[in-house]
Design a protein around this motif. Sequence first.
Motif, PDB file in Angstrom:
ATOM      1  N   MET A  31       0.838  -1.185   0.000  1.00 46.70           N
ATOM      2  CA  MET A  31       0.000   0.000   0.000  1.00 46.70           C
ATOM      3  C   MET A  31       0.880   1.244   0.000  1.00 46.70           C
ATOM      4  SD  MET A  31      -2.926   1.118   2.738  1.00 46.70           S
ATOM      5  CE  MET A  31      -1.727   1.121   4.090  1.00 46.70           C
ATOM      6  N   LYS A  32       0.704   2.069  -1.012  1.00 43.66           N
ATOM      7  CA  LYS A  32       1.517   3.276  -1.124  1.00 43.66           C
ATOM      8  C   LYS A  32       1.007   4.358  -0.179  1.00 43.66           C
ATOM      9  CE  LYS A  32       3.034   2.742  -5.932  1.00 43.66           C
ATOM     10  NZ  LYS A  32       4.468   2.710  -5.594  1.00 43.66           N
ATOM     11  N   PRO A  33       1.911   5.144   0.411  1.00 44.41           N
ATOM     12  CA  PRO A  33       1.473   6.265   1.243  1.00 44.41           C
ATOM     13  C   PRO A  33       0.902   7.387   0.386  1.00 44.41           C
ATOM     14  CG  PRO A  33       3.837   6.318   0.980  1.00 44.41           C
ATOM     15  CD  PRO A  33       3.376   5.028   0.345  1.00 44.41           C
ATOM     16  N   VAL A  34       0.149   8.274   1.002  1.00 44.78           N
ATOM     17  CA  VAL A  34      -0.300   9.484   0.326  1.00 44.78           C
ATOM     18  C   VAL A  34       0.876  10.449   0.312  1.00 44.78           C
ATOM     19  CG1 VAL A  34      -1.896  11.429   0.350  1.00 44.78           C
ATOM     20  CG2 VAL A  34      -2.665   9.183   1.130  1.00 44.78           C
ATOM     21  N   ARG A  35       1.263  10.881  -0.855  1.00 44.93           N
ATOM     22  CA  ARG A  35       2.376  11.824  -0.981  1.00 44.93           C
ATOM     23  C   ARG A  35       1.806  13.239  -0.870  1.00 44.93           C
ATOM     24  NH1 ARG A  35       6.575   9.635  -5.035  1.00 44.93           N
ATOM     25  NH2 ARG A  35       6.921   8.310  -3.210  1.00 44.93           N
ATOM     26  N   LEU A  36       2.192  13.958   0.178  1.00 47.63           N
ATOM     27  CA  LEU A  36       1.665  15.299   0.446  1.00 47.63           C
ATOM     28  C   LEU A  36       2.687  16.345   0.006  1.00 47.63           C
ATOM     29  CD1 LEU A  36      -0.460  17.193   1.698  1.00 47.63           C
ATOM     30  CD2 LEU A  36       0.678  16.840   3.923  1.00 47.63           C
ATOM     31  N   PHE A  37       2.429  16.978  -1.138  1.00 45.52           N
ATOM     32  CA  PHE A  37       3.299  18.028  -1.649  1.00 45.52           C
ATOM     33  C   PHE A  37       2.913  19.358  -0.984  1.00 45.52           C
ATOM     34  CE2 PHE A  37       3.113  14.877  -5.085  1.00 45.52           C
ATOM     35  CZ  PHE A  37       4.463  14.653  -5.312  1.00 45.52           C
ATOM     36  N   GLU A  62       5.210  14.701  12.997  1.00 51.39           N
ATOM     37  CA  GLU A  62       3.845  14.627  13.491  1.00 51.39           C
ATOM     38  C   GLU A  62       2.883  13.955  12.514  1.00 51.39           C
ATOM     39  OE1 GLU A  62       2.262  17.914  15.660  1.00 51.39           O
ATOM     40  OE2 GLU A  62       4.200  18.918  15.756  1.00 51.39           O
ATOM     41  N   LEU A  63       3.390  13.532  11.372  1.00 51.95           N
ATOM     42  CA  LEU A  63       2.535  12.866  10.384  1.00 51.95           C
ATOM     43  C   LEU A  63       2.579  11.352  10.559  1.00 51.95           C
ATOM     44  CD1 LEU A  63       3.412  14.920   7.170  1.00 51.95           C
ATOM     45  CD2 LEU A  63       1.297  15.042   8.506  1.00 51.95           C
ATOM     46  N   PRO A  64       1.455  10.670  10.373  1.00 55.97           N
ATOM     47  CA  PRO A  64       1.451   9.201  10.452  1.00 55.97           C
ATOM     48  C   PRO A  64       2.195   8.590   9.268  1.00 55.97           C
ATOM     49  CG  PRO A  64      -0.677  10.000   9.700  1.00 55.97           C
ATOM     50  CD  PRO A  64       0.126  11.223  10.066  1.00 55.97           C
ATOM     51  N   GLY A  65       2.489   7.309   9.369  1.00 55.98           N
ATOM     52  CA  GLY A  65       3.303   6.645   8.359  1.00 55.98           C
ATOM     53  C   GLY A  65       2.695   6.602   6.977  1.00 55.98           C
ATOM     54  N   HIS A  66       1.369   6.727   6.871  1.00 49.95           N
ATOM     55  CA  HIS A  66       0.743   6.630   5.542  1.00 49.95           C
ATOM     56  C   HIS A  66       0.697   7.971   4.818  1.00 49.95           C
ATOM     57  CE1 HIS A  66      -2.707   7.934   7.991  1.00 49.95           C
ATOM     58  NE2 HIS A  66      -3.264   8.356   6.872  1.00 49.95           N
ATOM     59  N   ILE A  67       1.295   9.029   5.412  1.00 45.59           N
ATOM     60  CA  ILE A  67       1.384  10.329   4.748  1.00 45.59           C
ATOM     61  C   ILE A  67       2.859  10.704   4.631  1.00 45.59           C
ATOM     62  CG2 ILE A  67       0.783  12.775   4.820  1.00 45.59           C
ATOM     63  CD1 ILE A  67      -1.669  12.034   6.470  1.00 45.59           C
ATOM     64  N   GLU A  68       3.318  10.878   3.416  1.00 50.24           N
ATOM     65  CA  GLU A  68       4.723  11.191   3.146  1.00 50.24           C
ATOM     66  C   GLU A  68       4.837  12.626   2.657  1.00 50.24           C
ATOM     67  OE1 GLU A  68       7.811  10.274  -0.441  1.00 50.24           O
ATOM     68  OE2 GLU A  68       6.583   8.588   0.240  1.00 50.24           O
ATOM     69  N   GLY A 112       1.370   7.247  -7.139  1.00 46.26           N
ATOM     70  CA  GLY A 112       0.340   6.756  -6.234  1.00 46.26           C
ATOM     71  C   GLY A 112      -0.544   7.926  -5.837  1.00 46.26           C
ATOM     72  N   PRO A 113      -1.321   7.767  -4.774  1.00 46.54           N
ATOM     73  CA  PRO A 113      -2.194   8.868  -4.354  1.00 46.54           C
ATOM     74  C   PRO A 113      -1.371  10.052  -3.861  1.00 46.54           C
ATOM     75  CG  PRO A 113      -2.176   7.135  -2.707  1.00 46.54           C
ATOM     76  CD  PRO A 113      -1.446   6.582  -3.894  1.00 46.54           C
ATOM     77  N   TYR A 114      -1.842  11.258  -4.174  1.00 48.02           N
ATOM     78  CA  TYR A 114      -1.126  12.449  -3.732  1.00 48.02           C
ATOM     79  C   TYR A 114      -2.118  13.538  -3.357  1.00 48.02           C
ATOM     80  CZ  TYR A 114      -2.110  15.094  -8.017  1.00 48.02           C
ATOM     81  OH  TYR A 114      -2.739  15.771  -9.027  1.00 48.02           O
ATOM     82  N   ALA A 115      -1.656  14.447  -2.507  1.00 48.48           N
ATOM     83  CA  ALA A 115      -2.438  15.606  -2.104  1.00 48.48           C
ATOM     84  C   ALA A 115      -1.534  16.827  -2.166  1.00 48.48           C
ATOM     85  CB  ALA A 115      -3.003  15.417  -0.700  1.00 48.48           C
ATOM     86  N   GLU A 145      -7.441   4.225   2.877  1.00 44.39           N
ATOM     87  CA  GLU A 145      -8.578   4.858   2.218  1.00 44.39           C
ATOM     88  C   GLU A 145      -8.304   5.145   0.751  1.00 44.39           C
ATOM     89  OE1 GLU A 145     -10.672   9.077   2.811  1.00 44.39           O
ATOM     90  OE2 GLU A 145     -10.892   7.732   4.531  1.00 44.39           O
ATOM     91  N   ALA A 146      -7.069   5.530   0.427  1.00 41.11           N
ATOM     92  CA  ALA A 146      -6.736   5.834  -0.968  1.00 41.11           C
ATOM     93  C   ALA A 146      -6.850   4.593  -1.840  1.00 41.11           C
ATOM     94  CB  ALA A 146      -5.327   6.408  -1.058  1.00 41.11           C
ATOM     95  N   ASP A 147      -6.307   3.460  -1.363  1.00 40.51           N
ATOM     96  CA  ASP A 147      -6.408   2.238  -2.149  1.00 40.51           C
ATOM     97  C   ASP A 147      -7.852   1.817  -2.319  1.00 40.51           C
ATOM     98  OD1 ASP A 147      -3.723   2.104  -2.500  1.00 40.51           O
ATOM     99  OD2 ASP A 147      -3.351   0.568  -0.991  1.00 40.51           O
ATOM    100  N   ALA A 148      -8.660   1.985  -1.267  1.00 41.51           N
ATOM    101  CA  ALA A 148     -10.073   1.634  -1.362  1.00 41.51           C
ATOM    102  C   ALA A 148     -10.770   2.503  -2.394  1.00 41.51           C
ATOM    103  CB  ALA A 148     -10.746   1.797   0.001  1.00 41.51           C
ATOM    104  N   GLY A 149     -10.397   3.803  -2.403  1.00 39.86           N
ATOM    105  CA  GLY A 149     -10.990   4.700  -3.385  1.00 39.86           C
ATOM    106  C   GLY A 149     -10.627   4.307  -4.798  1.00 39.86           C
TER     107      GLY A 149
END
Length: 248
Positions: free
Chosen positions: A1-7, A26-32, A70-73, A237-241
């Motif tokens: 499962m890829k993390p959400v990449r937060l630019f 302060e970010l959880p492991g699934h947000i990079e 992968g998913p990004y924000a 949640e991203a993979d589910a989406g």
Amino acid sequence: MKPVRLFCLPYAGGSAVRVYHDWPAELPGHIELRPLELPGRGSRMSETPCPSVDGLVDDLVHCVLPAIDGPYALFGHSLGGLLAFELARRLEHAHHRPARHLLVSGYEAPDLPTEPDRDHLLPDDEFRKRLRELSGTPQEVLDNDDLMELLTPVLRADFTASNTYRLGSPWLRLSCPLTVFGGLDDPEAPPHTLRAWQHRSTGPFRLRLLPGNHFFLHTERTSLIEAVIDALGPAGEADAGRRRGRRA
């Protein structure tokens, strides 16, 4: 499962690496977190600052597209919020890579009928006074003529980009969720100027107000990060989406 990449994009004159240096802890492991450095600062200090939103977005697309696997924000504060919005539009409509979420902080809705600022045209002494009013540049920097000689061209370019920006192709709306953050006492982007952001996306919209002035990004850092984590949702949640999208 890829993390959400937060630019993440900085405010005018800011270095993304410096502005967001303490977020990863302060970010959880699934947000990079991936800070996006703009020309003329940080590791790109030797490059010429760019005085237009279109030019900055051109530059950012080249940086971001190869990193989207992968998913990004996208998150941005003040000028960074405007850049995040236009970058999201470019990535979705020109490159068919919609964001999972857009998070805009401290920037009024881009289609409000407001009188454009002209502070980028001020003489140096008045420009420095304007920076003092904003309270985003440390006092020791404002009082140091050598540092201000280096910083002023970057700030002028960023202010020019913001002040000369006009929303183009307003019918090109995003499809992703859009969360907007504002400071309750922010004179630059007052709360009443933020709700119109809801017209910039067909996805869910949420407005979140925090205590503080224009730089609540720093004074309310922990609360803001918690709100960003909440907006991006739990791991998986991203993979589910994406799976729901394939079934559709």
